[in-house]
Design a protein around this motif. Structure first.
Motif, short mmCIF file in Angstrom:
data_model
loop_
_atom_site.label_atom_id
_atom_site.label_comp_id
_atom_site.label_asym_id
_atom_site.label_seq_id
_atom_site.Cartn_x
_atom_site.Cartn_y
_atom_site.Cartn_z
N LEU A 139 19.20 -75.72 33.11
CA LEU A 139 18.71 -76.34 34.32
C LEU A 139 17.21 -76.33 33.91
N THR A 140 16.65 -74.98 33.97
CA THR A 140 15.37 -74.94 33.81
C THR A 140 14.45 -75.56 32.66
N HIS A 141 15.36 -75.38 31.39
CA HIS A 141 14.72 -76.20 30.18
C HIS A 141 14.58 -77.87 30.19
N LYS A 142 15.56 -78.38 31.23
CA LYS A 142 15.63 -79.72 31.52
C LYS A 142 14.48 -80.22 32.37
N PHE A 143 14.28 -79.37 33.37
CA PHE A 143 13.34 -79.82 34.51
C PHE A 143 12.01 -79.19 34.36
N LYS A 144 11.88 -78.21 33.93
CA LYS A 144 10.63 -77.53 33.79
C LYS A 144 10.05 -77.12 32.42
#
Length: 387
Positions: A139-144
């Motif tokens: 999730l973090t790599h996708k959005f941030k």
């Protein structure tokens, strides 16, 4: 304040349907000599009284274990959650009904700014239970963007923060009503700056509209991005540092040429450090020699003054050896020659005709027989005038 215990602990069910863990069964144990304090009294209207003074009477807990994960706790609600307003939460709640505050984030390279934000969230209300949501790597790599620490490392970092009561793994990027209901969250704590992400101008907008948002203050001067910027800016310094500590060029992902360059620079720095140490030691040695020389000169001057003073006491005009008899009757002043006078005569190199005859006699000049003295070479020209 109750804490969620491990699964093996059987929760004590309350009249309101909440499943409450036993005191001492969580990672924080209350070290109190007596039984647990009773719940704070309520007014006749049913609203809780100010519990600040009552809550402060409880002893601070001692941490004995990391904070548990939400999916491993036995604290589950069996009845509809009693909704609180911010005003009610600030007045205080019963000890067995803490205000459940939620804070979420990435928490990469966990630092003091993160800890201060969690401290603020924990201390928003007199009686609070802090749940912290940590987003997964996907999730973090996708959005941030990419993280330095993986999700497991970030979870563990949060578990060992003293302000955290419970960690929620794989937290959602945007909070849904189902998520808030599942974890019985009363309020969400975050800084008040709009957080635009995932196609929204502010992912906390609906939380603010529902009256569940409580702002915290950011810590200026430190952030995960700032720390990464420092490392990237001083990349060569940290690469050389890790080579010195035994890491290989392959582990550091540096080329063969770069490795040799870094190692050469390390050798140069070591030589500079040695030269610097030698210079400092040399300066220290010179300083000690100068200090000792100064002491020796000072002592020599003191001894010289002492010697001159003693000499004057013995041979000065008023000294003990002021007058020495040189012949004639004792006490006859005309036959006395001041010792210091002869010294003065010698110093000034007066002609022999003007020097006292007593002094000439001391020098071996025969004053009674000038002819014999001249033959022997002991008579100084002009000494006959003393006869």
């Amino acid at each position: 304040m109750p804490r969620s215990g491990p699964r093996s602990e059987e929760p004590a069910a309350g009249s309101d349907g909440w499943s409450r863990p036993l005191l001492g069964a969580s990672r924080r144990e209350w070290h109190s000599p007596g039984p647990p304090a009773p719940p704070s009294p309520r007014l006749s209207s049913g609203s809780p009284v100010n519990a600040k003074s009552h809550f402060s009477e409880l002893q601070s807990p001692t941490l004995t274990a990391p904070a548990p994960f939400a999916d491993e706790t036995s604290c589950q609600c069996q009845a509809p959650h009693e909704k609180l307003t911010i005003a009610q939460a600030r007045l205080g709640t019963p000890v067995d009904r803490p205000v459940r505050v939620y804070a979420d984030g990435i928490f990469d390279l966990f630092h003091a700014g993160h800890a201060r934000a969690l401290m603020q969230a924990k201390t928003l209300f007199p009686n609070s239970y802090l749940l912290v949501g940590v987003c997964s790597d996907d999730l973090t790599h996708k959005f941030k963007g990419f993280t330095v620490m993986n999700e497991t490392e970030r979870y563990e970092a949060l578990r060992h923060c003293r302000y955290v009561d419970e960690v929620i793994r794989d937290a959602p990027w945007t909070l849904t009503p189902e998520f808030l209901e599942k974890h019985k969250i009363d309020f969400v704590a975050h800084d008040d700056i709009p957080y635009s992400s995932a196609g929204s101008d502010d992912v906390y907008k609906h939380i603010k509209e529902a009256g569940m948002f409580v702002p915290t203050q950011r810590t200026e001067g430190i952030s995960t991005s700032d720390i990464i910027t420092r490392i990237v800016r001083d990349y060569d310094v940290y690469a050389r540092r890790n080579l010195q500590r035994g890491y290989t060029a392959k582990e550091l992902n540096v080329s063969f040429i770069s490795e040799k360059k870094y190692r050469f620079q390390n050798h140069v720095d070591k030589m500079k450090e040695k030269v610097k140490n030698v210079e400092e030691k040399s300066k220290e040695f010179v300083y000690k020699v100068e200090e000792k020389s100064h002491d020796l000169i000072q002592k020599w001057e003191e001894k010289s003054r002492e010697f001159i003073g003693n000499f004057l006491e013995l041979f000065g005009p008023d000294g003990a050896w002021c007058h020495v008899p040189w012949g004639g009757q004792e006490g006859n002043s005309s036959d006395e020659m001041p010792w210091f006078t002869s010294i003065v005569h010698i110093h000034l190199k007066l002609p022999l005709t003007q020097q006292p005859k007593e002094h000439l006699a001391c020098k071996g000049y025969d004053l009674l027989d000038p002819a014999r003295a001249q033959l022997e070479g002991k008579m100084h020209p002009g000494a006959e005038h003393h006869l």
